[in-house]
Design an enzyme around this catalytic site. Structure first.
Site, PDB file in Angstrom:
ATOM      1  N   HIS A 161      -6.751  -1.586  15.061  1.00  0.00           N
ATOM      2  CA  HIS A 161      -6.891  -0.822  13.808  1.00  0.00           C
ATOM      3  C   HIS A 161      -6.725  -1.733  12.593  1.00  0.00           C
ATOM      4  CE1 HIS A 161      -6.140   2.872  11.255  1.00  0.00           C
ATOM      5  NE2 HIS A 161      -5.564   1.929  10.506  1.00  0.00           N
ATOM      6  N   GLU A 162      -5.661  -2.535  12.605  1.00  0.00           N
ATOM      7  CA  GLU A 162      -5.402  -3.399  11.446  1.00  0.00           C
ATOM      8  C   GLU A 162      -6.494  -4.447  11.285  1.00  0.00           C
ATOM      9  OE1 GLU A 162      -3.175  -2.229   9.568  1.00  0.00           O
ATOM     10  OE2 GLU A 162      -2.462  -0.858  11.109  1.00  0.00           O
TER      11      GLU A 162
ATOM     12  N   GLU B 100      -9.065   4.358   6.491  1.00  0.00           N
ATOM     13  CA  GLU B 100      -8.178   4.607   7.631  1.00  0.00           C
ATOM     14  C   GLU B 100      -8.910   5.280   8.784  1.00  0.00           C
ATOM     15  OE1 GLU B 100      -5.491   3.205   7.841  1.00  0.00           O
ATOM     16  OE2 GLU B 100      -5.053   2.665   5.781  1.00  0.00           O
TER      17      GLU B 100
ATOM     18  N   GLY C 268       3.442   1.819  10.957  1.00  0.00           N
ATOM     19  CA  GLY C 268       3.222   1.053  12.170  1.00  0.00           C
ATOM     20  C   GLY C 268       2.876  -0.390  11.859  1.00  0.00           C
ATOM     21  N   ALA C 269       2.012  -0.573  10.850  1.00  0.00           N
ATOM     22  CA  ALA C 269       1.576  -1.921  10.477  1.00  0.00           C
ATOM     23  C   ALA C 269       0.848  -1.838   9.151  1.00  0.00           C
ATOM     24  CB  ALA C 269       0.676  -2.518  11.550  1.00  0.00           C
TER      25      ALA C 269
ATOM     26  N   ASN D 202      -2.742  -6.419   5.594  1.00  0.00           N
ATOM     27  CA  ASN D 202      -2.893  -7.478   4.601  1.00  0.00           C
ATOM     28  C   ASN D 202      -3.843  -8.565   5.120  1.00  0.00           C
ATOM     29  OD1 ASN D 202      -0.547  -6.252   3.173  1.00  0.00           O
ATOM     30  ND2 ASN D 202       0.559  -7.100   4.926  1.00  0.00           N
TER      31      ASN D 202
ATOM     32  N   GLU E 151       0.845  -1.195   0.000  1.00  0.00           N
ATOM     33  CA  GLU E 151       0.000   0.000   0.000  1.00  0.00           C
ATOM     34  C   GLU E 151       0.885   1.252   0.000  1.00  0.00           C
ATOM     35  OE1 GLU E 151      -4.095   1.436   2.147  1.00  0.00           O
ATOM     36  OE2 GLU E 151      -2.510   0.730   3.433  1.00  0.00           O
TER      37      GLU E 151
END
Length: 859
Positions: free
Chosen positions: A313-314, A336, A277-278, A281, A142
């Protein structure tokens, strides 16, 4: 995809035409971690929607060896001529004859480079317990970097399924988006061959693969989904905290969204080098070590909150972004922002005592600080080039976006909001959407004009200031809106649809009211026969707007502070501070107002107060004697109450965090010699293993204080601690402390580490920023940037170069600032020019504030 023929034929230099659509990819890769080359092959099943003699794909920094297309009932095959277009990240496959509409298969053989840029398919490294260096290869696609790993339709609307096979060295493991279907050993090469299951229909930017040596946790079952963490060798003991919040969040989202997680497993992987941060996927979430690995007994509250927030969040993205995806990068803000918002919801459910929506006020204040600039941007704006997509990943996308979603949720109600979100996801799962699709679902659920309200926030720059006063009879509210600016600006007509929540007190009752302010001015009768004693605009504190109360109303609120909620008190201070920075309110008035909070006990309210004191200390750092005395007096009651440690084991985490903040501010801004001396003594005992163990928040404060007053001996001590710290959080504390010393010779040593590899490139921009934000490091930090500009642009990840540039906001010196403005006029930053412009304006804001106030002299 649209059906209009004109749209089908439309091409852009940076966009792919949609007359050929990917259906599926079968990819085989053989990464070599010695040569850092990755030969590969792929077969892309295509839906060709009109006859064509060519196909366009995205490809960048790839060698394409051959390509062949097969089609028709007889599986006719034609070799393709390949022309690379590096200026537009594209490859054109020309066939020499027309390929008919219908199904086709494009087979490509290619080779990629496992680069050192922390984007695309890149390399990282770990040091094994034996001292051996061990390479890791991993992906970060991304926004537009899948094209660096394999030729593809690298746009979010071109969803397809992916099946991956990887050949790796026998000592390595491979991880991807789905479960391993089979694992074997190639008899000729001795390599391990991993064959992964086919993914759901998804975008290229969430395809992922990781190759290296890892330790893994046992899988936890979450509603039938195996959930585990992979960590670099020797760091498995740092995974339980993240596994707990991860399993909790995944189960929470399954229930909240009403749709089961769409993957077949969930792996979270910690790697030593990662620009962000991360990355979310599908089934293969990749993290920086410090965002996943943590020792909760040694981590501060803010460090634990960050890990929990990032993990949640992920995982929120698995639905919002992965299952349902924006059509193009202009809509990335919604992915986001929603994940940021939902992370707070999930962590609040997991640890309600953390009060995450209250602590989010601090993050929201940071968004306000950028959004009050002329150089701010609308949350959603047109994106054409890849670098413009990368520029979307900023505080306005995440924090402002999440804030306006929270404001909407509070206005229409949490249950209604949830119902609208679930309807949206069910309607659009596995497909692509525009922002309006969500507003449509929320409007249907709430019967509110959601699209009109939200478009005024999403497509307009900035945010409003709502001026509030009472009518002469004290029974009607007089409201007026205008856009808030930090610097003087010629007024222009700009109206927001502001969802206001009001709470007012009369002699007999408390009135609560919901109002939509759409006009410049509005009178709001509160339907009472009695006079209004006080009123809170932005009741609950979740609205993304500033409030300027009349002097009379502010005075009445000052007398009832304990009856206001935490965020309402937070906003009172934050809004008054913003009006002080822009010159509406005198600094002395603000400092007098803050004295009313001497006995405040909430860490979030203190956070905005202490942030203001630190800003003043940075602006007036050579003349802070009176500010220091003011700070000591202001914090004395809190320090006396909190001390250096908890009096009993039942103390909550936020109080522990406040203790650390109070001690840190006393030892730096307050220049409290008694605190400094005690910090030295306690740290000595800590190293010797004597006395009571220090709370992590207190230890972090002590380390910062000792850097602030430290000499070369202390620097050497911290330098060693940085190199040998057992956890990512402890390592970061010492790393940033190395940027907080006063002696220029020591700061030069710190800066050198950002280029010689002692500080990893993922952290280097943040350390250079820290030196420039340190008033004593301004000169050496700014000189370093000028002297090493080209090298830093090469060594530091381009995606986060603006983190280094952010340091210029601390160069509050007229001569130095003139150099800064001249330098950036000649050195544009294509990776983040808008963000750079914002940093430059923040410096102008600080210079104007310093010139206006001249000196900081609290009464």
């Amino acid at each position: 995809m649209p059906n209009e023929q004109a749209t089908l034929e439309k091409e852009s230099p940076y966009r792919l035409p949609n007359f050929a659509l990917p259906v599926s990819y079968d990819i085989r890769l053989a990464p070599d971690l010695e040569t850092f080359k990755c030969p590969g092959s792929e077969v892309i099943e295509l839906d060709i929607r009109r006859p064509t003699d060519h196909i366009l794909l995205n490809a960048l920094e790839l060698e394409i060896d051959s390509a062949e297309i097969s089609f028709g009932a007889n599986n006719e095959k034609i070799k393709a001529e390949v022309h690379l277009e590096p200026e537009t990240d594209r490859a054109k496959f020309t066939f020499g004859r027309t390929i008919p509409a219908g199904k086709a298969h494009l087979e490509i053989k290619f080779s990629a480079t496992i680069n050192d840029k922390l984007r695309g398919f890149y390399r990282s490294s770990q040091t094994l317990p034996s001292g051996e260096k061990s390479w890791i290869a991993l992906t970060q696609f991304e926004a537009t970097d899948a094209r660096r790993a394999f030729p593809c339709f690298d746009e979010p609307a071109f969803k397809a399924t992916f099946k991956l096979t990887m050949e790796v060295a026998p000592e390595l493991t491979a991880i991807s988006n789905t479960k391993v279907e089979s694992q074997s050993v190639d008899a000729k090469t001795g390599k391990k061959v991993f064959s992964f299951g086919r993914t759901m229909k998804m975008a290229t930017y969430i395809v992922a693969f990781v190759v290296g040596r890892f330790e893994e946790t046992k899988a936890v079952d979450v509603d039938g989904i195996p959930f585990k963490i992979y960590a670099p060798i020797g760091k498995l003991a740092l995974t339980p905290f993240s596994l707990e919040i991860g399993a909790s969040a995944l189960a929470f989202f399954n229930k909240y969204y009403g749709i089961k997680y769409p993957g077949d497993k969930m792996d979270m992987i910690a790697v030593p080098d990662f620009a962000f941060g991360a990355m979310e996927n599908l089934g293969c979430v990749i993290y920086r070590e410090n965002a996943l690995l943590v020792d909760p007994l040694k981590a501060s509250q803010s460090e634990k909150e960050r890990v929990a927030d990032v993990v949640a969040h992920e995982l929120a993205h698995m639905w919002f972004g992965n299952l349902t995806t924006m059509k193009w990068w202009n809509g990335i803000w919604l992915n986001e922002a929603f994940a940021t918002f939902m992370a707070l919801v999930a962590v609040e459910a997991w640890k309600p005592e953390w009060k995450r929506f209250e602590t989010f006020g601090v993050s929201r204040a940071m968004a306000f600080a950028t959004d009050g600039l002329k150089a701010t941007r609308a949350i959603e704006f047109p994106v054409s080039k890849p670098e413009e997509a990368n520029g979307m990943f900023d505080i306005l996308t995440y924090e402002k976006g999440a804030s306006v979603l929270r404001m909407l949720e509070q206005y229409i109600g949490a249950d209604t909001f949830k119902a609208g979100v679930n309807a949206y996801l069910n309607k659009h799962k596995f497909s692509n959407t525009e922002t309006d699709d969500l507003w449509e679902s929320l409007a249907a659920a709430s019967s509110e004009p959601v699209e009109d309200i939200m478009n005024s926030w999403i497509f307009q720059e900035g945010h409003p200031l709502v001026a509030v006063e009472l009518s002469a009879d004290k029974k009607t509210l007089m409201l007026k809106q205008e856009r808030f600016y930090y610097l003087p600006e010629s007024p222009k007509e700009q109206l927001f649809q502001i969802p206001l929540l009001l709470r007012a007190k009369t002699a007999k009752t408390v009135i609560e009211k919901k109002v939509l302010l759409k006009t410049k001015e509005m009178k709001v009768p509160l339907d009472s026969h009695d006079e209004i004693e006080w009123v809170v605009v932005n009741a609950g504190g979740h609205g993304f707007y500033r409030v300027a109360y009349s002097q009379a109303l502010l005075k009445t609120l000052s007398g009832i502070l304990p009856s206001l909620t935490v965020l309402e008190r937070f906003n009172l201070v934050s809004d008054l501070w913003a009006l002080t920075v822009n010159g509406t309110v005198k600094l002395t008035q603000f400092l007098d107002f803050v004295k009313l909070f001497k006995n405040e006990q909430d860490k979030n309210v203190w956070a905005v107060i202490l942030s203001a004191l630190q800003y003043l200390d940075r602006v007036f750092y050579l003349d802070t004697k009176k500010l220091a005395a003011y700070t000591r007096d202001l914090l004395a009651p809190s320090f006396q109450r909190l001390g250096w440690s908890a009096s009993d084991s039942s103390e909550d985490a936020l109080t522990k965090q406040l203790r650390g903040s109070v001690i840190l501010t006393l030892g730096t801004v307050g220049q409290d010699q008694a605190v400094i001396d005690q910090a030295k003594d306690l740290y000595g005992k800590h190293l010797a293993g004597e006395g009571q163990a220090l709370e992590p928040d207190v230890l972090g404060a002590i380390i910062s204080i000792l850097a602030f007053v430290g000499d070369e001996k202390r620097y050497n001590e911290f330098e060693k601690a940085f190199a040998t710290a057992p956890s990512p959080q402890e390592q970061e504390r010492y790393m940033y402390a190395l940027a907080a010393f006063k002696e220029e010779s020591l700061l030069k040593r710190t800066l050198a580490k950002t280029l010689n590899g002692e500080i990893r490139s993922q952290s280097a921009p943040f350390v250079v920023r820290g030196v420039m934000l340190n008033p004593w490091g301004r000169a050496v930090g700014w000189q370093f940037v000028q002297d090493n500009w080209e090298k830093a642009r090469t060594v530091f990840p381009s995606q986060i170069i603006t983190r280094m540039i952010e340091g210029i906001t601390g160069l509050v010196d007229a001569k130095m600032a003139a150099e800064v403005f001249a330098f950036f006029a000649e050195h544009p930053v294509n990776e983040g020019q808008k963000t750079t412009d914002q940093h430059l304006e923040k410096l102008k804001v600080a210079l104007a504030f310093m010139e206006r106030e001249q000196r900081c002299e609290p009464s």
